[in-house]
Structures are given as C-alpha cells and as structure tokens.
Scaffold this active site. Structure first.
Site, PDB file in Angstrom:
ATOM      1  N   ASP A   1      38.817  42.894  45.104  1.00  0.00           N
ATOM      2  CA  ASP A   1      39.835  43.822  45.533  1.00  0.00           C
ATOM      3  C   ASP A   1      39.735  43.958  47.149  1.00  0.00           C
ATOM      4  OD1 ASP A   1      41.526  45.200  43.962  1.00  0.00           O
ATOM      5  OD2 ASP A   1      39.987  46.514  43.300  1.00  0.00           O
TER       6      ASP A   1
ATOM      7  N   LYS B   1      46.142  43.852  34.096  1.00  0.00           N
ATOM      8  CA  LYS B   1      45.482  42.915  34.536  1.00  0.00           C
ATOM      9  C   LYS B   1      44.639  42.011  33.577  1.00  0.00           C
ATOM     10  CE  LYS B   1      44.667  45.983  38.600  1.00  0.00           C
ATOM     11  NZ  LYS B   1      43.711  47.073  38.942  1.00  0.00           N
TER      12      LYS B   1
ATOM     13  N   GLN C   1      37.985  49.898  38.692  1.00  0.00           N
ATOM     14  CA  GLN C   1      39.341  50.536  38.625  1.00  0.00           C
ATOM     15  C   GLN C   1      39.197  52.005  39.263  1.00  0.00           C
ATOM     16  OE1 GLN C   1      42.572  49.195  37.816  1.00  0.00           O
ATOM     17  NE2 GLN C   1      43.062  51.193  38.856  1.00  0.00           N
TER      18      GLN C   1
END
Ligand code: NAD
Length: 289
Positions: free
Chosen positions: A121, A54, A98
C-alpha cells in the site's frame, strides 16, 4: 463535451494483463507465486466489498490470496501477532491492512508494524520517506493509478503546473510527491486554501481528492487542462438507490477541460490494478534480495 474521456476501466485491464504475464513468468522462471495477504478487522460493509474485489482480482491474475477476517473486537496484540506472522511467511509478498480500523486500534501503529518490503500500500513511513526523497519505493495505489492515467494523455509532465486538492496520506500527499518527482510545479490545496477556484484556474493538471460531490465546476478550469477526479461520493436519487459521483462536476467541466477521468470508471479501477502491480514488484524484489 469537448474533453477526452480517460478510461480508467480499460487501462486497469491493460495493467492487470501485464501483471498476469509477469506472474506467469515469475512462476515459470523462478518457481515463485506472488502472494497477497489482506487483513480485514470488523464488518464495515464498504470494506467488505473492497476486500472481496481485491481477493477476486488477485486470484484472477494468478497470485495467491490470503484473506484474514478478524473479529471487530480483535485486540492490538492479536493483530500485531498476525502481522508478525505474515512478515515472516515466505509465501506472502504483500500485506494490506484494510482501513479504516475500528477505533480501539491505532492504524499508524499497525502500518508501522508491516515489513516495509511487504508494504504494497506504500503507507509505511520508510516507503513514504523514500517517495519524498525521490527514490524507488512502494507508491500508494490510488495516486500511482492517477499518474498512469495522466501519462496516457500527457507524457510530458515536466514544467506543468499541477494543483492537488486534498492533503491526505492516502491520496493528496503521495500524489503531490509523484508529480514533483516528474518535475511538475506542484501546489497542494486543502480545506484552508484561500480562493481555491482562482488557484485551480492556474492548473495545467488538476487532481481532486476531497470527498465533496461535484465541487469542482467549469469556471475553475483552465481551458485544455487535464482533470483527474479521485473523489467517490454517493448522492441521493429519486429511486432511492443513489448514484456515484466524483469531486468534479463531470458534464460541466468536460466542456472546458482537455481530458478528464469519469466517476465511476476513472482512478477507482486503477487502484486495485496498481495494488497487484505492487505485489508483483514485491515478489520480484524478494527473489533479487
Ligand atoms: P480525506 O478526508 O482523508 O482528505 C480530504 C482532503 O480534502 C483533506 O486534506 C482536506 O483538507 C481537503 N478538503 C476538505 N474540504 C475541502 C474544501 N472545501 N476545499 C479544499 N479541500 C478540502 O479523504 P481521502 O482519503 O484523501 O479521499 C478523498 C476522496 O477520494 C474521497 O471521496 C474518497 O472516497 C476518494 N478515494 C478514492 C479512492 C479510489 O480508489 N478512487 C481511493 C481513496 C480515496
């Protein structure tokens, strides 16, 4: 093989190039550099690989990357303090924590602490609610990538019967909402669904997001159906290295399906590309607001 192979790697490159162009324009016209903050708690090896990818791809498309690696023992208060700081930092347009988090941290709590305008997200309940009520919100990256892959082979989704196997908040549920918003007739299947093969045989569009290697076989497939395989499973091989496979038995299903995504090289690469697209969108919205 008769099915069209839907190339997620090539499509992800197209999305990343579009994002890079959008980033360059935003910088040139408004002096804004989109920034993505990634927070990793602990040393889970798979998470470390995801986060490294990422960070690399964020920087490659011209965005700023803020990488926060916290000790496994980090307390809830310490993590919340960091999220508060990122929420108010003007250089940060997207925040990603995460998952999974270590057991002592409640991921729902943590996600709800993220400013919904920076929730790239798409996991905050405000964004989930907006998605399910047909509005424009941040959509979770894996299902968003799947929709783009689907549209590359089938622009007309309205009226099609879509079966989504798996009901997680990360993949199955938002995938069903997206397909419903495209006017598909959606059936959600899960571990308690009776006669799953018979249900799948009715699907014009089949999405598998289960986590069971090669579960879906050719006799589950309606001839010509489009099959999107989200699963990522490592199976043992003789050389001991293991091999990645999806939830779909690719070689078998490709003899019946009309189009199919491979694993690796399907929804996987699209996930990070869509994260970058969401971050660019967040930065643009910050300018408009
Ligand atoms: P999850 O474990 O949260 O959910 C799995 C779902 O599958 C559950 O809803 C469960 O009801 C259902 N299920 C389990 N056994 C079943 C069975 N026998 N029949 C029917 N349904 C069954 O998993 P998840 O986070 O949604 O991930 C699913 C898969 O997708 C995993 O392999 C994961 O690694 C992969 N994944 C890939 C990406 C990507 O970027 N491509 C992103 C997220 C997850």
């Amino acid at each position: 093989m008769t099915a069209i192979r839907i190339d997620g790697k090539a499509m992800a490159e197209v999305v990343r190039n579009e994002v890079a162009e959008g980033v360059a324009r935003l910088k040139a016209e408004h002096g804004i550099t989109p920034g993505l903050a990634v927070v990793l708690v602990g040393e889970d090896p798979a998470s470390q690989v995801y986060v490294r990818n990422k960070v690399k791809q964020t920087e490659a498309c011209g965005m700023r990357s803020f990488h926060h690696v916290l000790d496994r023992e980090t307390s809830r208060d310490q993590l919340m303090t960091l999220i508060d700081r990122l929420n108010t930092d003007d250089q940060v347009h997207g925040i990603l924590v995460q998952l999974p988090l270590p057991d002592h941290l409640n991921s729902k709590d943590v996600i709800e602490a993220i400013d919904p305008a920076k929730d790239v997200d798409g996991f905050h309940t405000r964004n989930v609610g907006t998605l399910w009520t047909g509005g424009s919100s941040f959509v979770p990256c894996t299902p968003l990538g799947c929709l783009k892959l689907l549209k590359s082979v089938e622009p007309e989704i309205a009226g099609k019967h879509a079966v989504v196997i798996g009901r997680s908040n990360i993949v199955g549920r938002p995938m069903a909402a997206l397909l419903l918003n495209e006017s598909a007739t959606v059936t959600m299947a899960h571990s308690k669904t009776a006669d799953l093969p018979a249900l799948c045989r009715q699907a014009d569009i089949l999405v598998a997001a289960v986590g069971r290697p090669q579960m879906v076989k050719s006799d589950w497939i309606k001839p010509g159906a489009i099959v999107l395989d989200v699963g990522i499973n490592r199976i043992p091989t003789e050389d001991g290295k293991g091999r990645l496979v999806g939830d779909v038995d690719f070689d078998d299903v490709a003899t019946v399906a009309g189009a199919i995504t491979p694993v690796p090289g399907g929804p996987g690469p699209m996930t990070i590309a869509c994260l970058l697209a969401n971050t660019l969108q967040a930065a643009k919205r910050s300018y408009i607001d």
